[in-house]
Write a protein that holds these residues in place. Structure first.
Motif, mmCIF file in Angstrom:
data_model
loop_
_atom_site.group_PDB
_atom_site.id
_atom_site.type_symbol
_atom_site.label_atom_id
_atom_site.label_comp_id
_atom_site.label_asym_id
_atom_site.label_seq_id
_atom_site.Cartn_x
_atom_site.Cartn_y
_atom_site.Cartn_z
ATOM 1 N N VAL A 39 0.848 -1.201 0.000
ATOM 2 C CA VAL A 39 0.000 0.000 0.000
ATOM 3 C C VAL A 39 0.881 1.247 0.000
ATOM 4 O O VAL A 39 0.595 2.209 -0.715
ATOM 5 C CB VAL A 39 -0.981 -0.005 1.190
ATOM 6 C CG1 VAL A 39 -1.743 1.319 1.272
ATOM 7 C CG2 VAL A 39 -1.964 -1.169 1.077
ATOM 8 N N ARG A 41 3.760 1.598 -1.342
ATOM 9 C CA ARG A 41 4.284 1.773 -2.702
ATOM 10 C C ARG A 41 3.231 2.419 -3.607
ATOM 11 O O ARG A 41 3.558 3.275 -4.432
ATOM 12 C CB ARG A 41 4.751 0.443 -3.282
ATOM 13 C CG ARG A 41 6.057 -0.028 -2.657
ATOM 14 C CD ARG A 41 6.545 -1.348 -3.180
ATOM 15 N NE ARG A 41 6.772 -1.347 -4.617
ATOM 16 C CZ ARG A 41 6.996 -2.441 -5.323
ATOM 17 N NH1 ARG A 41 7.034 -3.626 -4.732
ATOM 18 N NH2 ARG A 41 7.182 -2.366 -6.626
ATOM 19 N N ILE A 42 1.984 2.014 -3.449
ATOM 20 C CA ILE A 42 0.904 2.612 -4.248
ATOM 21 C C ILE A 42 0.732 4.080 -3.885
ATOM 22 O O ILE A 42 0.655 4.941 -4.763
ATOM 23 C CB ILE A 42 -0.415 1.833 -4.050
ATOM 24 C CG1 ILE A 42 -0.298 0.441 -4.677
ATOM 25 C CG2 ILE A 42 -1.593 2.607 -4.637
ATOM 26 C CD1 ILE A 42 -1.441 -0.496 -4.331
ATOM 27 N N ALA A 110 -3.501 2.976 -10.207
ATOM 28 C CA ALA A 110 -2.452 2.439 -9.334
ATOM 29 C C ALA A 110 -1.584 1.449 -10.099
ATOM 30 O O ALA A 110 -0.357 1.447 -9.945
ATOM 31 C CB ALA A 110 -3.082 1.779 -8.110
ATOM 32 N N ARG A 111 -2.206 0.622 -10.938
ATOM 33 C CA ARG A 111 -1.427 -0.317 -11.762
ATOM 34 C C ARG A 111 -0.478 0.444 -12.694
ATOM 35 O O ARG A 111 0.655 0.045 -12.907
ATOM 36 C CB ARG A 111 -2.351 -1.203 -12.585
ATOM 37 C CG ARG A 111 -2.952 -2.343 -11.807
ATOM 38 C CD ARG A 111 -3.670 -3.341 -12.732
ATOM 39 N NE ARG A 111 -4.052 -4.494 -11.957
ATOM 40 C CZ ARG A 111 -5.304 -4.804 -11.632
ATOM 41 N NH1 ARG A 111 -6.300 -4.048 -12.040
ATOM 42 N NH2 ARG A 111 -5.562 -5.861 -10.904
ATOM 43 N N HIS A 113 0.842 3.378 -12.261
ATOM 44 C CA HIS A 113 1.894 4.109 -11.545
ATOM 45 C C HIS A 113 2.776 3.234 -10.660
ATOM 46 O O HIS A 113 3.963 3.491 -10.524
ATOM 47 C CB HIS A 113 1.276 5.227 -10.693
ATOM 48 C CG HIS A 113 0.754 6.363 -11.497
ATOM 49 N ND1 HIS A 113 -0.522 6.381 -12.016
ATOM 50 C CD2 HIS A 113 1.330 7.515 -11.890
ATOM 51 C CE1 HIS A 113 -0.710 7.500 -12.685
ATOM 52 N NE2 HIS A 113 0.401 8.202 -12.631
ATOM 53 N N ALA A 114 2.186 2.226 -10.010
ATOM 54 C CA ALA A 114 2.944 1.409 -9.051
ATOM 55 C C ALA A 114 3.271 0.024 -9.579
ATOM 56 O O ALA A 114 4.112 -0.669 -9.007
ATOM 57 C CB ALA A 114 2.168 1.287 -7.735
ATOM 58 N N VAL A 119 -0.255 -3.920 -7.044
ATOM 59 C CA VAL A 119 -1.695 -3.738 -6.914
ATOM 60 C C VAL A 119 -2.396 -5.079 -6.764
ATOM 61 O O VAL A 119 -3.286 -5.233 -5.909
ATOM 62 C CB VAL A 119 -2.256 -2.944 -8.111
ATOM 63 C CG1 VAL A 119 -3.773 -2.844 -8.043
ATOM 64 C CG2 VAL A 119 -1.634 -1.557 -8.159
#
Length: 133
Positions: A39, A41-42, A110-111, A113-114, A119
């Motif tokens: 989380v 990291r997201i 989120a996928r 970017h992180a 995710v």
């Protein structure tokens, strides 16, 4: 964060204020119930996410059921935490279709970017979240 808020508001057909509130509720829910490292990291990958979460006060609200479920969520698993988050989202004014759209768009961002692996780890760790997606 403004770009993400605009993207989610447009996709769900809601105001940007409501989209901002919904994003904060969802991120705080993930922070409470998801694996902390993933989380984090997201949140780090989404510019402005930490500030938005702080604006939402770590959740709160949600009425009696929401606050009770939120308190119980940590001790009995993600199911009650998910119910509390859903209660917060519906109390904010979202219907079920809008909740799903906001959640899907946020997860997709989120996928992007992180990374999908991070995710997917969060989604798979929270009971019921995969069904919303």
């Amino acid at each position: 964060m403004d770009e993400l808020v605009s993207r989610i508001a447009a996709a769900a057909g809601i105001s940007e204020d409501l989209a901002r509130q919904a994003i904060g509720i969802i991120l705080n829910f993930l922070d409470r119930d998801g694996p902390q490292d993933a989380v984090a990291r997201i949140v780090d990958a989404l510019p402005g996410a930490s500030q938005l979460m702080a604006e939402q006060g770590g959740g709160g609200g949600g009425g009696l059921l929401g606050s009770l479920a939120g308190k119980l969520g940590g001790s009995i698993g993600g199911g009650m935490g998910a119910m509390a988050a859903l209660n917060e989202l519906t109390n904010a004014g979202l219907d079920m279709g809008e909740v799903q759209t906001v959640t899907r768009e946020l997860v997709q961002a989120a996928r992007e970017h992180a990374g999908a692996d991070v995710v997917d780890r969060v989604v798979s760790s929270i009971p019921g979240l995969g069904q919303v997606l």
